[in-house]
Motif scaffolding. Structure first.
Motif, PDB file in Angstrom:
ATOM      1  N   ASP A  88      85.893  32.277  76.342  1.00  0.00           N
ATOM      2  CA  ASP A  88      86.216  31.010  75.704  1.00  0.00           C
ATOM      3  C   ASP A  88      87.710  31.053  75.413  1.00  0.00           C
ATOM      4  OD1 ASP A  88      85.993  28.541  74.507  1.00  0.00           O
ATOM      5  OD2 ASP A  88      85.429  29.373  72.567  1.00  0.00           O
ATOM      6  N   ASP A  89      88.486  30.884  76.466  1.00  0.00           N
ATOM      7  CA  ASP A  89      89.925  31.066  76.400  1.00  0.00           C
ATOM      8  C   ASP A  89      90.571  29.943  77.206  1.00  0.00           C
ATOM      9  OD1 ASP A  89      92.572  31.921  76.723  1.00  0.00           O
ATOM     10  OD2 ASP A  89      92.013  34.021  76.992  1.00  0.00           O
ATOM     11  N   ASP A  90      91.456  29.184  76.589  1.00  0.00           N
ATOM     12  CA  ASP A  90      92.107  28.072  77.277  1.00  0.00           C
ATOM     13  C   ASP A  90      92.954  28.530  78.457  1.00  0.00           C
ATOM     14  OD1 ASP A  90      90.982  26.279  75.526  1.00  0.00           O
ATOM     15  OD2 ASP A  90      92.713  26.270  74.174  1.00  0.00           O
ATOM     16  N   PHE A  91      93.326  29.795  78.503  1.00  0.00           N
ATOM     17  CA  PHE A  91      94.162  30.312  79.580  1.00  0.00           C
ATOM     18  C   PHE A  91      93.352  30.948  80.703  1.00  0.00           C
ATOM     19  CE2 PHE A  91      96.806  30.238  75.778  1.00  0.00           C
ATOM     20  CZ  PHE A  91      97.854  29.452  76.227  1.00  0.00           C
ATOM     21  N   ALA A  92      92.032  30.929  80.597  1.00  0.00           N
ATOM     22  CA  ALA A  92      91.156  31.463  81.641  1.00  0.00           C
ATOM     23  C   ALA A  92      90.619  30.316  82.480  1.00  0.00           C
ATOM     24  CB  ALA A  92      90.001  32.245  81.015  1.00  0.00           C
ATOM     25  N   SER A  93      90.485  30.553  83.774  1.00  0.00           N
ATOM     26  CA  SER A  93      89.926  29.552  84.683  1.00  0.00           C
ATOM     27  C   SER A  93      88.403  29.665  84.693  1.00  0.00           C
ATOM     28  CB  SER A  93      90.463  29.770  86.096  1.00  0.00           C
ATOM     29  OG  SER A  93      91.864  29.572  86.126  1.00  0.00           O
ATOM     30  N   THR A  94      87.751  28.673  85.277  1.00  0.00           N
ATOM     31  CA  THR A  94      86.296  28.673  85.348  1.00  0.00           C
ATOM     32  C   THR A  94      85.800  29.928  86.062  1.00  0.00           C
ATOM     33  OG1 THR A  94      86.293  26.269  85.392  1.00  0.00           O
ATOM     34  CG2 THR A  94      84.281  27.370  86.115  1.00  0.00           C
ATOM     35  N   ARG A  95      86.344  30.211  87.207  1.00  0.00           N
ATOM     36  CA  ARG A  95      86.060  31.455  87.948  1.00  0.00           C
ATOM     37  C   ARG A  95      87.406  32.149  88.095  1.00  0.00           C
ATOM     38  NH1 ARG A  95      81.049  31.188  88.782  1.00  0.00           N
ATOM     39  NH2 ARG A  95      79.931  29.399  89.575  1.00  0.00           N
ATOM     40  N   HIS A  96      87.708  33.030  87.163  1.00  0.00           N
ATOM     41  CA  HIS A  96      89.052  33.587  87.051  1.00  0.00           C
ATOM     42  C   HIS A  96      89.249  34.846  87.890  1.00  0.00           C
ATOM     43  CE1 HIS A  96      92.828  33.539  84.659  1.00  0.00           C
ATOM     44  NE2 HIS A  96      92.873  34.771  85.147  1.00  0.00           N
ATOM     45  N   ALA A  97      88.382  35.834  87.698  1.00  0.00           N
ATOM     46  CA  ALA A  97      88.577  37.117  88.382  1.00  0.00           C
ATOM     47  C   ALA A  97      87.230  37.775  88.647  1.00  0.00           C
ATOM     48  CB  ALA A  97      89.454  38.044  87.535  1.00  0.00           C
ATOM     49  N   ARG A  98      87.274  38.767  89.539  1.00  0.00           N
ATOM     50  CA  ARG A  98      86.058  39.517  89.860  1.00  0.00           C
ATOM     51  C   ARG A  98      86.409  41.003  89.910  1.00  0.00           C
ATOM     52  NH1 ARG A  98      83.509  36.903  94.193  1.00  0.00           N
ATOM     53  NH2 ARG A  98      85.404  37.282  95.374  1.00  0.00           N
ATOM     54  N   LEU A  99      85.541  41.795  89.294  1.00  0.00           N
ATOM     55  CA  LEU A  99      85.614  43.253  89.425  1.00  0.00           C
ATOM     56  C   LEU A  99      84.481  43.656  90.354  1.00  0.00           C
ATOM     57  CD1 LEU A  99      86.188  44.390  85.754  1.00  0.00           C
ATOM     58  CD2 LEU A  99      87.636  44.949  87.668  1.00  0.00           C
ATOM     59  N   SER A 100      84.806  44.421  91.388  1.00  0.00           N
ATOM     60  CA  SER A 100      83.764  44.842  92.320  1.00  0.00           C
ATOM     61  C   SER A 100      84.008  46.279  92.750  1.00  0.00           C
ATOM     62  CB  SER A 100      83.714  43.916  93.533  1.00  0.00           C
ATOM     63  OG  SER A 100      84.969  43.868  94.173  1.00  0.00           O
ATOM     64  N   MET A 101      82.928  46.929  93.120  1.00  0.00           N
ATOM     65  CA  MET A 101      82.984  48.324  93.513  1.00  0.00           C
ATOM     66  C   MET A 101      83.154  48.415  95.024  1.00  0.00           C
ATOM     67  SD  MET A 101      80.337  51.235  92.390  1.00  0.00           S
ATOM     68  CE  MET A 101      81.096  52.658  91.678  1.00  0.00           C
ATOM     69  N   ARG A 102      84.081  49.250  95.446  1.00  0.00           N
ATOM     70  CA  ARG A 102      84.295  49.548  96.860  1.00  0.00           C
ATOM     71  C   ARG A 102      84.299  51.063  96.988  1.00  0.00           C
ATOM     72  NH1 ARG A 102      89.087  45.327  98.555  1.00  0.00           N
ATOM     73  NH2 ARG A 102      87.989  43.457  97.857  1.00  0.00           N
ATOM     74  N   GLY A 103      83.271  51.577  97.614  1.00  0.00           N
ATOM     75  CA  GLY A 103      83.118  53.028  97.656  1.00  0.00           C
ATOM     76  C   GLY A 103      82.788  53.511  96.263  1.00  0.00           C
ATOM     77  N   THR A 104      83.657  54.348  95.718  1.00  0.00           N
ATOM     78  CA  THR A 104      83.438  54.851  94.358  1.00  0.00           C
ATOM     79  C   THR A 104      84.435  54.275  93.361  1.00  0.00           C
ATOM     80  OG1 THR A 104      84.839  56.764  94.817  1.00  0.00           O
ATOM     81  CG2 THR A 104      82.458  57.027  95.180  1.00  0.00           C
ATOM     82  N   ASP A 105      85.307  53.391  93.830  1.00  0.00           N
ATOM     83  CA  ASP A 105      86.340  52.814  92.965  1.00  0.00           C
ATOM     84  C   ASP A 105      86.051  51.350  92.656  1.00  0.00           C
ATOM     85  OD1 ASP A 105      87.953  55.147  92.869  1.00  0.00           O
ATOM     86  OD2 ASP A 105      88.773  54.661  94.848  1.00  0.00           O
ATOM     87  N   TRP A 106      86.544  50.910  91.502  1.00  0.00           N
ATOM     88  CA  TRP A 106      86.444  49.508  91.103  1.00  0.00           C
ATOM     89  C   TRP A 106      87.754  48.815  91.409  1.00  0.00           C
ATOM     90  CZ3 TRP A 106      82.268  46.821  89.386  1.00  0.00           C
ATOM     91  CH2 TRP A 106      81.127  47.564  89.096  1.00  0.00           C
ATOM     92  N   TYR A 107      87.656  47.572  91.887  1.00  0.00           N
ATOM     93  CA  TYR A 107      88.813  46.766  92.231  1.00  0.00           C
ATOM     94  C   TYR A 107      88.757  45.455  91.473  1.00  0.00           C
ATOM     95  CZ  TYR A 107      90.124  49.854  96.054  1.00  0.00           C
ATOM     96  OH  TYR A 107      90.554  50.924  96.778  1.00  0.00           O
ATOM     97  N   VAL A 108      89.937  44.955  91.056  1.00  0.00           N
ATOM     98  CA  VAL A 108      90.033  43.646  90.424  1.00  0.00           C
ATOM     99  C   VAL A 108      90.662  42.691  91.431  1.00  0.00           C
ATOM    100  CG1 VAL A 108      92.302  44.070  89.337  1.00  0.00           C
ATOM    101  CG2 VAL A 108      90.755  42.357  88.373  1.00  0.00           C
ATOM    102  N   GLU A 109      90.147  41.470  91.432  1.00  0.00           N
ATOM    103  CA  GLU A 109      90.621  40.447  92.361  1.00  0.00           C
ATOM    104  C   GLU A 109      90.741  39.129  91.602  1.00  0.00           C
ATOM    105  OE1 GLU A 109      88.887  38.347  96.436  1.00  0.00           O
ATOM    106  OE2 GLU A 109      87.727  39.884  95.423  1.00  0.00           O
ATOM    107  N   ASP A 110      91.900  38.489  91.717  1.00  0.00           N
ATOM    108  CA  ASP A 110      92.081  37.172  91.114  1.00  0.00           C
ATOM    109  C   ASP A 110      91.442  36.143  92.040  1.00  0.00           C
ATOM    110  OD1 ASP A 110      93.777  35.606  88.951  1.00  0.00           O
ATOM    111  OD2 ASP A 110      93.986  34.538  90.849  1.00  0.00           O
ATOM    112  N   LEU A 111      90.709  35.193  91.486  1.00  0.00           N
ATOM    113  CA  LEU A 111      89.986  34.203  92.285  1.00  0.00           C
ATOM    114  C   LEU A 111      90.712  32.862  92.342  1.00  0.00           C
ATOM    115  CD1 LEU A 111      86.358  35.017  91.090  1.00  0.00           C
ATOM    116  CD2 LEU A 111      87.529  35.815  93.149  1.00  0.00           C
ATOM    117  N   GLY A 112      92.044  32.915  92.428  1.00  0.00           N
ATOM    118  CA  GLY A 112      92.823  31.685  92.503  1.00  0.00           C
ATOM    119  C   GLY A 112      93.012  31.011  91.160  1.00  0.00           C
TER     120      GLY A 112
END
Length: 147
Positions: A88-112
């Protein structure tokens, strides 16, 4: 005259439905996350030999102290009701970012997002590996992966 009344009535109902949607999203934001069926937990070590992250922790912002267990499934972050972490943040987008696992590491990705996602102090423009304890900033909210 009847057409004007009907138009006004439609606008009134649209306003009521929009208000109910906002109240609903605020209720979910107060809890900080959506309830989900727990999956399996990966007990792997990261590729760099450190401990594997086991939870996502909100360290700053309205949801400080919120913890989400990591089970290998992607974590969607944003204002949308179906996000894993609902902000609940005015500076966050509806679909802001995603954290996903690739192999054994976690990656962050901005969703535009409009205001961007930051890993430590670097703006995320492509998927970036997230080391343990490194702050991820989305609007006024800061999160970290912890073991």
């Amino acid at each position: 005259m009847q057409l004007t009344r009907a138009g006004f009535l439609v606008l009134l109902w649209l306003f009521v439905l929009a208000a109910l949607r906002v109240v609903r999203s605020d209720l979910y934001a107060a809890s900080g996350l959506r309830v989900s069926v727990p999956g399996f937990r990966r007990n792997s070590k990261s590729a760099r030999g450190g401990k594997a992250p086991r939870q996502l922790v909100v360290t700053h912002g309205a949801l400080t102290g919120t913890r989400i267990s990591l089970d290998g499934r992607p974590i969607l972050i944003g204002r949308a009701d179906d996000s894993t972490l609902v902000l609940d943040d005015d500076f966050a987008s509806t679909r802001h970012a995603r954290l996903s696992m690739r192999g054994t590491d976690w990656y962050v990705e901005d969703l535009g997002s409009t205001n961007g996602t930051y890993l430590d102090r670097a703006k995320v423009t492509a998927p970036l590996r997230v080391p343990l304890g490194t702050p991820i900033r989305i609007g006024k909210t800061v999160i970290e992966l912890r073991s």
